[in-house]
Design an enzyme around this catalytic site. Structure first.
Site, PDB file in Angstrom:
ATOM      1  CD  GLU A 163      -2.937   1.252   2.256  1.00 31.46           C
ATOM      2  OE1 GLU A 163      -2.554   0.874   3.380  1.00 31.46           O
ATOM      3  OE2 GLU A 163      -4.044   1.738   2.049  1.00 31.46           O
ATOM      4  CD  GLU A 172      -3.762  -2.201  10.710  1.00 30.09           C
ATOM      5  OE1 GLU A 172      -4.133  -2.434   9.537  1.00 30.09           O
ATOM      6  OE2 GLU A 172      -3.417  -1.073  11.105  1.00 30.09           O
ATOM      7  CG  HIS A 213      -8.311  -1.954   7.537  1.00 27.01           C
ATOM      8  ND1 HIS A 213      -9.107  -1.027   6.924  1.00 27.01           N
ATOM      9  CD2 HIS A 213      -7.320  -1.255   8.126  1.00 27.01           C
ATOM     10  CE1 HIS A 213      -8.614   0.186   7.150  1.00 27.01           C
ATOM     11  NE2 HIS A 213      -7.541   0.083   7.884  1.00 27.01           N
TER      12      HIS A 213
HETATM   13 ZN   LIG Z   1      -6.116   1.427   8.569  1.00 28.78          ZN
END
Ligand SMILES: [Zn+2]
Length: 841
Positions: free
Chosen positions: A124, A295, A298
């Site tokens: 990312e 996290e 996500h």
């Molecule tokens: Zn994040």
């Protein structure tokens, strides 16, 4: 601004077969990728993303094809008669492994005196293209079959479980199960020597926490418990099962951000995952729990359902930031995390979002290099989370949850935009959510609500709240007033309104601090609220909200900063940790007015110590058996204020503790304060050297962080210069930690001038080391957060204006200029009155 084309518009990948050899010791990698997909049009070229790769061969539908490098990381493949429909492209490629913490990179550590390495990836936002050719856009979801060739005798981790593994010619060949449809930025691999602890969720998902052998096995336990129970919680809350068969969490010695939500293989900084029972503080544990929950959320929000393009990054990050509090609150209600939300996310958002030029939560992104600047924690994470919490309050928790379940059901394995979420929540709540939220998501800034009362008429009005120079604003917001008084309307949509009071209840707005605005009460209404604070009639959240709103209104010039001094007195009985955070912060707000005025500074220090004394006596320096974790956290805040107050007894105790026990055995909660005191008030240069040595040798990321915080408190100029030299030495300070060292030094009243000069003198090195990294714009941002004089403002302008064309820096520079100018104006406006008020004490 230059705009890049979306490659998915000409070729839609469906499946990748990737074979990658990682040659760690040679610092190279190479392999073959087969991309199946559909071209959308009759064409003679197809472009894929590739960056810093040497392309060895390309075939198109089995025939050799020509290729050339285009702009914006494009690799243009030429072939006659590319027809709409299915095609197969095969590319052979090689690349180099470099130290920059993106793409494929090494992590360095030492175990039993031996230097060792892991290899890890960070893709990312657009770094998959640095490791293999692909359509590197979040919307270009495909399935992936990955085979990795590595050294023998290492652990090899990917997004999915291993399908088969064999040794061939002294190398280990690992093939993973096929992934579900996913975006390239969520792929990840980690290889090297690792150990783990394992548990299973109620639904049978295998959870593993991994670390290098330099980390003790006990330090994995806390994360394992939190991760396993968090997946159980989300399985139930989202009513959508965790989408993969396993969930790996790896602590990496070198890592640029805090953590990364790669699907099924989450990577972390060591300090964000590992909690050694012997050396980790309560506050660090709370931090670790929130990172893991963030996290993991996500894995659904971001990974299962992904934003179409980076302008909707907030869909991922705002949501995950809200969910980290919802999950941790469910796991540990005794931690009172909504108070932490108020002292951390809300304050970060209110401070940054008051500066003209700051981005909106949802913004246009033209060029990939702008993507890194979107990760402005105060806006895309903190403000976004605050807006979603406002929405949750507006629709009610049940409708919020029902809407999310529907959203996952409709969009699983697909891509979305903000409106898709609004539609799901509108359906669940029966309210017009787009109509309510668009002004909040697409406009930067927030309103100040003015409230005044004459006889029984209350006059309300809204205008954009600013700190510092700004353009005139006509923006309006639909403000959910959330007043406990029954005669107030639910939402103020217009510029202003007069409301007749029908009862005599206390007038307050934004109850629970769930909406994104601040209230400025007239003197009479404010006096009543302050009386309620003194009488102990307001909740901790209400008390801290009132105090913080006054500090931010003072920043904006709406109230005088000198008024904060008598206001502090109303809080002298305060015994709640979160409110003490804000008391500390309010004292911090006043520090800038006494720079270079010793008598005033002495008065402020004395005021701080006087305010903290009762709680200091109650809490003392040692943890009591059975005390609450919030008291344990509060001890550090209160002692911190006492040490700022230069209380002789507190300073002497810090020295005693430092002399009488090894660093590892100091109370983890107080360790950075103790080290900082000894560094600041001791005149022994050998202290700095011995602490640097300890920093270099310890494998505890917690201890490293505390030593960094302590060392950077020094007021000795040669020591400050020495530390600024040290941060360029990779053998001592990891690149991931440089920005932290820098911000501590430039925030130090005695370090500011030297650190600012260092930034200007060393910019070439900063650019070389960090320009591809998310932390690049931290440097102008941290400088802007600390500079206080008009000369420094002009220096900042002269130095950074030529860089305003750099997409990754542009916003930090513009906002930074407003921020410093606002601060300089505020000091010039309020300093005299603050000093006069202090002189009265
Ligand atoms: Zn994040």
């Amino acid at each position: 601004m230059q705009t890049v084309s979306r490659l998915i518009e000409q070729f839609i990948p469906t499946h990748y077969q990737l074979s990658l050899a990682m040659r760690r010791t040679e610092r190279t990698f190479g392999g073959t990728v087969t991309i199946q997909g559909n071209s959308t049009d009759l064409a003679e070229t197809i472009a894929v993303h590739a960056k810093d790769l040497v392309i060895e061969s390309v075939t198109f539908d089995g025939k050799e094809a020509q290729w050339r490098a285009g702009e914006n990381d494009e690799l243009i493949i030429t072939h006659q008669d590319i027809t709409p429909g299915k095609h197969v492209i095969v590319l052979g490629f090689n690349g180099k492994i470099t130290d920059a913490m993106h793409g494929l990179y090494p992590c360095y550590y030492e175990h039993d005196g031996v230097k060792k390495e892991l290899l890890a990836t960070q893709f990312e936002s657009h770094h998959a293209r640095e490791v293999f050719p692909c359509i590197d856009e979040p919307e270009a979801k495909a399935t992936f079959d990955v085979t990795l060739t590595t050294e023998e005798n290492v652990t090899v981790l990917g997004n999915m479980p291993v399908e088969r593994q064999a040794t061939e010619d002294g190398l280990l060949v690992t093939t993973f199960q096929t992934t579900p449809r996913m975006s390239t930025y969520l792929l990840a691999w980690v290889t090297g020597e690792l150990h783990r602890k394992t548990a299973t969720t109620k639904s049978g998902v295998e959870v593993n926490i991994w670390a290098t052998p330099a980390q003790r096995p006990e330090s994995l336990d806390f994360a394992l418990d939190i991760a396993t129970r968090t997946i159980d919680f989300f399985d139930e809350y989202f009513d959508t099962p965790y989408p993969l068969p396993k969930s790996d969490h790896v602590a990496l010695p070198d890592f640029s951000s805090g953590a990364m939500e790669n699907w099924g293989l989450i990577t972390y900084r060591e300090v964000a995952l590992l909690a050694d029972p012997a050396t980790t503080s309560v506050s660090s544990k709370h931090y670790i729990a929130t990172v893991i929950a963030h996290e993991l959320s996500h894995q659904w929000f971001g990974n299962l359902v992904t934003m179409k393009w980076w302008n909707n990054l907030w869909l991922n990050e705002s949501f995950a930031t809200l969910m980290e509090y919802i999950a941790v609150d469910a796991l540990h209600p005794e931690w009172n995390v909504w108070l932490d939300f108020a002292t951390m996310e809300s304050i970060m958002a209110l401070r940054r979002d008051s500066i003209d030029g700051v981005q909106a939560v949802q913004v246009d992104v033209h060029h990939p290099d702008e993507i890194s600047t979107l990760f402005d924690g105060a806006i895309v994470y903190a403000k976004g989370a605050r807006l979603l919490r406002m929405l949750q309050t507006y629709v009610g928790s049940n409708a919020f949850q029902t809407g999310l379940k529907d959203y996952f059901a409709v969009h699983a394995y697909g891509n979305t935009e903000g409106d898709d979420l609004w539609n799901a929540l509108s359906k669940a709540s029966g309210k017009d959510i787009a109509g309510f939220m668009n002004a909040w998501i697409s406009q930067s800034g927030y309103p100040v609500l003015h409230a005044s009362q004459k006889d029984d008429i209350v006059t309300l009005s809204q205008e954009q709240f600013f700190v510092g120079p700004h353009q005139p604003s006509e923006k309006l917001w639909p403000i959910p007033l959330n007043s406990p008084a029954a005669d107030m309307p639910e939402v103020l949509k217009e510029k202003g309104a007069d409301i007749t009071r029908t009862d005599a209840s206390l007038l307050r707005f934004n109850d629970g601090d769930t909406a994104h605005f601040v209230t400025q009460y007239d003197d009479h209404l404010l006096a009543k609220l302050i009386d309620e604070v003194k009488a102990g009639n307001l909740s901790p959240l209400d008390r801290l909200q009132l105090l913080h709103e006054q500090t931010i209104l003072a920043r904006g010039g709406n109230v005088r900063s000198a008024q904060l001094i008598p206001l502090l007195d109303a809080y002298k009985q305060e015994s709640t940790e979160a409110v003490w955070d804000i008391l500390g912060l309010t004292i911090g707000e006043l520090k800038k007015f006494v720079i270079d005025d010793e008598p005033s500074e002495k008065k402020l220090r004395a005021l701080a110590a006087k305010l903290a004394h009762a709680q200091y006596d109650r809490l003392d320096w040692t943890t009591k058996d059975g005390e609450s974790e919030t008291d344990t956290k509060m001890r550090a805040t209160v002692i911190g204020v006492m040490l700022y107050g230069e209380d002789k007894e507190a300073i002497a105790t810090a020295f005693d503790l430092y002399r009488n026990s090894p660093l590892e055995q100091l109370d983890a909660e107080l360790r950075s304060l103790i080290i900082g005191t000894v560094v600041r008030h001791g005149d022994d240069a050998s202290i700095i050297d011995s602490l640097l040595e300890a920093y270099k040798t310890t494998s505890s990321a917690d201890l490293k962080q505390d030593i960094c915080s302590g060392l950077t408190s020094t007021k000795n100029e040669p020591a400050i210069r020495k530390l600024l030299d040290v941060i360029k030495d990779e053998a001592i300070v990891r690149p991931q930690d440089v920005a932290r060292w820098f911000v501590y030094l430039i925030r130090n009243r005695d370090g500011r001038v030297v650190a600012w000069q260092w930034l200007q003198d060393n910019w070439d090195w900063i650019e070389k080391t960090f320009s591809g990294d998310k932390s690049y714009d931290d440097f102008p941002r941290y400088a802007a957060g600390s500079l206080v004089t008009r000369e420094e403002l002009e220096e900042f302008r002269a130095f950074f204006t030529p860089m305003q064309e750099v997409p990754a820096l542009a916003r930090a520079i513009t906002v930074g200029l407003s921020e410093i100018e606002g601060r300089v104006d505020l000091i010039e406006r309020d300093a005299r009155a603050v000093r006069d008020e202090l002189a009265k004490l």
